[in-house]
Design a protein around this motif. Sequence first.
Motif, short mmCIF file in Angstrom:
data_model
loop_
_atom_site.label_atom_id
_atom_site.label_comp_id
_atom_site.label_asym_id
_atom_site.label_seq_id
_atom_site.Cartn_x
_atom_site.Cartn_y
_atom_site.Cartn_z
N ALA A 167 46.63 46.55 40.84
CA ALA A 167 46.97 47.74 40.05
C ALA A 167 47.33 48.88 41.00
N LYS A 193 47.03 51.29 36.81
CA LYS A 193 47.94 50.52 35.96
C LYS A 193 48.22 49.17 36.59
N ARG A 194 47.88 48.10 35.87
CA ARG A 194 48.08 46.75 36.40
C ARG A 194 49.58 46.49 36.57
N GLU A 250 41.67 43.33 42.41
CA GLU A 250 40.45 42.71 41.90
C GLU A 250 40.64 41.20 42.00
N THR A 299 44.09 40.40 39.99
CA THR A 299 45.07 41.41 39.58
C THR A 299 45.28 42.45 40.66
N THR A 322 36.47 43.41 44.96
CA THR A 322 37.52 44.42 44.80
C THR A 322 37.79 45.13 46.13
N SER A 369 49.75 40.40 37.77
CA SER A 369 48.70 39.53 37.24
C SER A 369 48.92 38.13 37.76
#
Length: 201
Positions: free
Chosen positions: A85, A89-90, A116, A83, A55, A93
């Motif tokens: 964010a 909030k993502r 991530e 992902t 991350t 994707s």
Amino acid sequence: TVTFSQVTADYGISSYFSDGQGIYVNLYVPSRVKWTRAGKRIALTQLTNYPHHPTTQIEVAVDTLTAFPVYLRIPAWAGPKTTVAVNGKRIVSSPEPGRFARVDRTWKSGDRIEVEFDMPTALEAVDPQHPNLVTAVHGPLALFSVGEIPATVRRQDLLAATQVSAGSTDWQMKTANGPVTLRPFASIHDERYRLYLNVEG
């Protein structure tokens, strides 16, 4: 040819790039970059223990609300569960591996970008002529076997090697003859090591 010291010195000039409109995040290293766009001061501060933790977090600081794109490099090895964010909030994707993911918004101070990475483990052969002489590669890390090194291992055992604990520089492979420790090169000390292993099965 370059030395490790020269490569490391280049991190400062290779971590970020700008095209005059937005900023490109090229390397995931603890760092801070500042620049001025349309008379407004902007800074990004990156906090990460990548690649041992999959991350990174980038905090935005701006004088006033400012719109600009941030481009995040998605490595070619990144798996489909990667992902991006913003403030928890993502927003992206499965970004396309080997490309930059664009995050375009009006930023305020304290906004956080979080990436991530899905880091799959794969086996890479030394060359096409020797498909059973392979190394385990976890995301960007080539894993070396250290200590007592078996003559052969099962392919599935090497693929199933797991990190000992979150953030650890040690991986462990379970074999019929007991566990084998794997480490990235920078974590190897005064010990025997081997990158490529003979696999069977």
